[in-house]
Design a protein around this motif. Structure first.
Motif, PDB file in Angstrom:
ATOM      1  N   THR A   1     -26.908  49.305 -91.202  1.00 51.49           N
ATOM      2  CA  THR A   1     -26.152  48.149 -90.926  1.00 51.49           C
ATOM      3  C   THR A   1     -25.183  48.577 -90.170  1.00 51.49           C
ATOM      4  OG1 THR A   1     -28.116  46.753 -91.674  1.00 51.49           O
ATOM      5  CG2 THR A   1     -26.500  45.963 -90.734  1.00 51.49           C
ATOM      6  N   LEU A   2     -24.220  48.551 -91.155  1.00 53.62           N
ATOM      7  CA  LEU A   2     -22.698  48.591 -91.155  1.00 53.62           C
ATOM      8  C   LEU A   2     -22.369  49.502 -90.025  1.00 53.62           C
ATOM      9  CD1 LEU A   2     -20.252  47.124 -91.913  1.00 53.62           C
ATOM     10  CD2 LEU A   2     -19.525  48.560 -93.512  1.00 53.62           C
ATOM     11  N   VAL A   3     -22.692  51.125 -89.860  1.00 62.69           N
ATOM     12  CA  VAL A   3     -22.127  51.632 -88.939  1.00 62.69           C
ATOM     13  C   VAL A   3     -22.301  51.085 -87.573  1.00 62.69           C
ATOM     14  CG1 VAL A   3     -23.239  54.181 -88.029  1.00 62.69           C
ATOM     15  CG2 VAL A   3     -22.749  53.755 -90.172  1.00 62.69           C
ATOM     16  N   PHE A   4     -23.305  50.308 -86.978  1.00 57.68           N
ATOM     17  CA  PHE A   4     -23.119  50.032 -86.022  1.00 57.68           C
ATOM     18  C   PHE A   4     -22.470  49.278 -85.055  1.00 57.68           C
ATOM     19  CE2 PHE A   4     -27.762  51.271 -86.294  1.00 57.68           C
ATOM     20  CZ  PHE A   4     -28.234  51.998 -85.423  1.00 57.68           C
ATOM     21  N   CYS A   5     -21.712  48.409 -86.698  1.00 51.80           N
ATOM     22  CA  CYS A   5     -20.472  47.698 -86.227  1.00 51.80           C
ATOM     23  C   CYS A   5     -19.007  48.213 -84.977  1.00 51.80           C
ATOM     24  CB  CYS A   5     -19.991  46.718 -87.007  1.00 51.80           C
ATOM     25  SG  CYS A   5     -20.919  45.636 -88.072  1.00 51.80           S
ATOM     26  N   SER A   6     -19.346  49.329 -85.523  1.00 50.19           N
ATOM     27  CA  SER A   6     -18.146  50.693 -85.244  1.00 50.19           C
ATOM     28  C   SER A   6     -18.675  49.863 -83.125  1.00 50.19           C
ATOM     29  CB  SER A   6     -18.432  52.243 -85.943  1.00 50.19           C
ATOM     30  OG  SER A   6     -19.778  52.550 -85.165  1.00 50.19           O
ATOM     31  N   LEU A   7     -19.608  50.518 -82.791  1.00 50.30           N
ATOM     32  CA  LEU A   7     -19.765  50.212 -81.408  1.00 50.30           C
ATOM     33  C   LEU A   7     -19.440  49.154 -80.894  1.00 50.30           C
ATOM     34  CD1 LEU A   7     -23.456  51.045 -81.405  1.00 50.30           C
ATOM     35  CD2 LEU A   7     -21.807  52.344 -81.149  1.00 50.30           C
ATOM     36  N   ILE A   8     -18.080  48.257 -81.274  1.00 44.64           N
ATOM     37  CA  ILE A   8     -17.213  46.936 -80.206  1.00 44.64           C
ATOM     38  C   ILE A   8     -16.536  48.136 -80.016  1.00 44.64           C
ATOM     39  CG2 ILE A   8     -15.992  47.041 -82.864  1.00 44.64           C
ATOM     40  CD1 ILE A   8     -15.814  44.062 -82.288  1.00 44.64           C
ATOM     41  N   LEU A   9     -16.150  49.713 -80.442  1.00 46.43           N
ATOM     42  CA  LEU A   9     -15.054  50.303 -80.428  1.00 46.43           C
ATOM     43  C   LEU A   9     -15.220  50.769 -78.480  1.00 46.43           C
ATOM     44  CD1 LEU A   9     -13.776  52.873 -83.188  1.00 46.43           C
ATOM     45  CD2 LEU A   9     -13.062  51.094 -82.044  1.00 46.43           C
ATOM     46  N   VAL A  10     -16.754  50.944 -78.848  1.00 45.14           N
ATOM     47  CA  VAL A  10     -17.197  50.961 -76.648  1.00 45.14           C
ATOM     48  C   VAL A  10     -16.844  49.969 -76.140  1.00 45.14           C
ATOM     49  CG1 VAL A  10     -19.138  52.353 -75.848  1.00 45.14           C
ATOM     50  CG2 VAL A  10     -18.997  52.352 -77.771  1.00 45.14           C
TER      51      VAL A  10
END
Length: 422
Positions: A168-177
Motif C-alpha cells: 500500500t505504501l509503495v503506491f504513495c511514491s507515484l506522487i513523484l510522477v
C-alpha cells in the motif's frame, strides 16, 4: 532485416545487463539464505533457490515477449490491464490464501502462488500514464488531479484490505510522477512537513514543538514583511500545524494496530524489545555488521546458516548480502540499483511520447520506493513491513512484476524514434 537490426540496437542493453546482474545476485543470495545441506545443488527444484531459477528463466522469456510486442498494443490495453488487476485484487479478498497475516495470495498449485498486488504496480503505472498523457489533461487542474489520484487510490484501498501495508505504501511514491508532470512543489513540502511533525510529536511534548513552530513562523514573517500573501500562508500553515500536533497521538494510538505501533516505537527508540518486536531488525543488523568490509564468504554466514533472521530470503535478503559479501558487496548492490534508477530516469527523459515519459517515471518511483524501504528496514531505519527487494528477493510474483514493469519501459524506449503516442 533492417528492422530487426534497428530493434536490436535500440534496446537499452545497459539496463538489461544491470537487471540480469541483480537477478543473478539475488539467486545466489537466496541459495545462501536458505541453504539446505540435504539439497545442496543450486538447481534443486525442491528448494527456494531451485524455484527461483525457474522464476528467472520464465521472467527472461516474459521480458523477451514484451520486447517483441507492438508499443501501440501496450498503450491501447492499459485500461484492460488495470481492470484485470483490480478484479484479481477483489478475487484475492474472497478466495486468497492467508500468509503471514495477509490474504494476498492465490494458489496456483504445485507450490506456486500468485500475488496480484505485485502486478497492480505496473498496471497502475500504465493507466496513470495513459490518462495523464491524454489531450487537455493537466495535473494542475483539480478534476485531472482527482482522477489521477483515484487511479492510484483504488488499488491502494484493495491492497490495504488484505491488509498489506508495505505494498500500500509503495503506491504513495507515484506522487513523484505527478510532481514531474506539473504538480506544485508545495505538495511535496507539505507532505515532508506532515511526516516530520508526525515523528516529532511522538518524540517530544506538544508544547515544545509548538514553541519551535512559532519561532520558525516569526522568523519567516520577519523575512517577508511586505509580502502579504506569503505572510498569510505562513499564519495559516502555523495554525494547521499546531492543530495537527495535537491530533497526532490520538490518531497514532487509536488508528494503528498494536503491532504497528510497536514496530514504529522500536525504530524511534521509544521501546527497546530486542527479543520481541525488535528481534528481526536486531538480528538483521547483527548479520550486516558482522560482514565487516569484505564479508564472511559465500555460504559462510553464521546468522544466515543458522536461520537467526526470519524471512531471510524475502524481506531481509539484504542482510545475507551484508554478512557474506560485507560492505564491499553491499556497495556493489546499491551501486547497481543507483545506476539502474539513473538509467531509467535518463530513458524517461529522452522519450518523445508523453505516455512513455510518464510511465518511465512511474517505474523509477516504484523501484526507488522498494529499494529505499527494504534496505532501510533491514538496517533499522524504518519499521518492519513486508516488501521485497526488487530482482533479489525470493518470489515469482515479485520478479515477474518487476520484469514486466521494466521491460515495458524498455520496449517503449526501443520505439522512441517512431510515432509519438498520445
Amino acid at each position: 532485416m533492417n528492422n530487426q537490426r534497428s530493434f536490436f540496437f535500440n534496446v537499452d542493453w545497459i539496463a538489461v545487463l544491470i537487471y540480469l546482474a541483480l537477478c543473478v545476485i539475488g539467486w545466489f543470495n537466496i541459495h545462501a539464505a536458505v541453504y539446505d545441506e540435504t539439497h545442496p545443488h543450486i538447481l534443486d527444484l525442491e528448494t527456494e533457490y531451485g524455484k527461483q531459477f525457474v522464476y528467472i528463466i520464465s521472467a527472461l522469456i516474459l521480458g523477451g515477449v514484451i520486447l517483441l510486442l507492438e508499443s501501440r498494443f501496450i498503450t491501447a490495453l492499459a485500461p484492460a490491464f488495470y481492470i484485470v488487476t483490480v478484479l484479481l485484487l477483489l478475487l484475492v479478498l474472497v478466495i486468497g490464501r492467508n500468509v503471514g497475516g495477509n490474504q494476498a495470495w492465490i494458489d496456483l498449485g504445485a507450490g506456486f502462488r500468485l500475488q496480484p498486488s505485485e502486478f497492480a504496480k505496473f498496471a497502475t503505472c500504465l493507466l496513470l500514464a495513459r490518462y495523464l498523457s491524454s489531450t487537455n489533461v493537466k495535473v494542475t487542474d483539480p478534476k485531472s488531479f482527482l482522477i489521477a489520484g483515484a487511479i492510484i487510490f483504488l488499488p491502494m484501498l484493495l491492497i490495504k484490505l488484505q491488509p498489506d501495508d508495505g505494498s500500500t505504501l509503495v503506491f504513495c511514491s507515484l506522487i513523484l510522477v505527478l510532481y514531474r508532470e506539473g504538480l506544485s512543489v508545495y505538495f511535496l513540502v507539505v507532505t515532508a512537513l506532515i511526516a516530520t511533525l508526525f515523528v516529532l510529536s511522538l518524540l517530544y511534548s506538544a508544547w515544545a514543538i509548538i514553541i519551535g513552530l512559532v519561532a520558525v513562523a516569526v522568523l519567516l514573517l520577519l523575512m517577508a514583511r511586505r509580502n502579504r500573501k506569503f505572510s498569510l500562508g505562513v499564519i495559516i500553515g502555523l495554525i494547521l500545524s499546531i492543530g495537527f500536533v495535537f491530533v497526532v497521538k490520538p490518531l497514532y494510538y487509536n488508528g494503528l494496530k498494536p503491532h504497528q505501533r510497536a514496530r514504529i516505537d522500536e525504530v524511534l527508540g521509544l521501546n527497546n524489545d530486542k527479543r520481541g518486536v525488535g528481534y528481526n531488525q536486531n538480528q538483521s543488523k547483527i548479520a550486516i555488521g558482522s560482514g565487516r568490509v569484505w564479508g564472511k564468504g559465500y555460504l559462510q554466514g553464521t546468522q544466515t546458516k543458522y536461520s537467526f533472521v526470519p524471512a531471510q530470503s524475502t524481506d531481509f535478503i539484504f542482510c545475507t548480502v551484508g554478512e557474506e559479501w560485507g560492505f564491499a558487496g553491499s556497495v556493489v548492490v546499491l551501486g547497481l540499483y543507483l545506476f539502474l534508477l539513473l538509467r531509467i530516469v535518463l530513458i524517461a527523459e529522452r522519450q518523445r511520447a508523453p505516455f512513455s515519459r510518464i510511465y518511465g517515471y512511474g517505474v523509477a518511483s516504484i523501484l526507488f520506493c522498494h529499494v529505499l524501504i527494504n534496505i532501510a528496514m533491514a538496517i533499522g531505519y524504518m519499521p518492519v513491513i513486508g516488501i521485497p527487494l526488487p530482482f533479489i528477493s525470493y518470489g515469482g510474483s515479485s520478479l515477474w512484476s518487476f520484469t514486466i514493469l521494466l521491460f515495458i519501459l524498455l520496449k517503449l524506449d526501443s520505439n522512441r524514434m517512431g510515432l509519438v503516442y498520445a
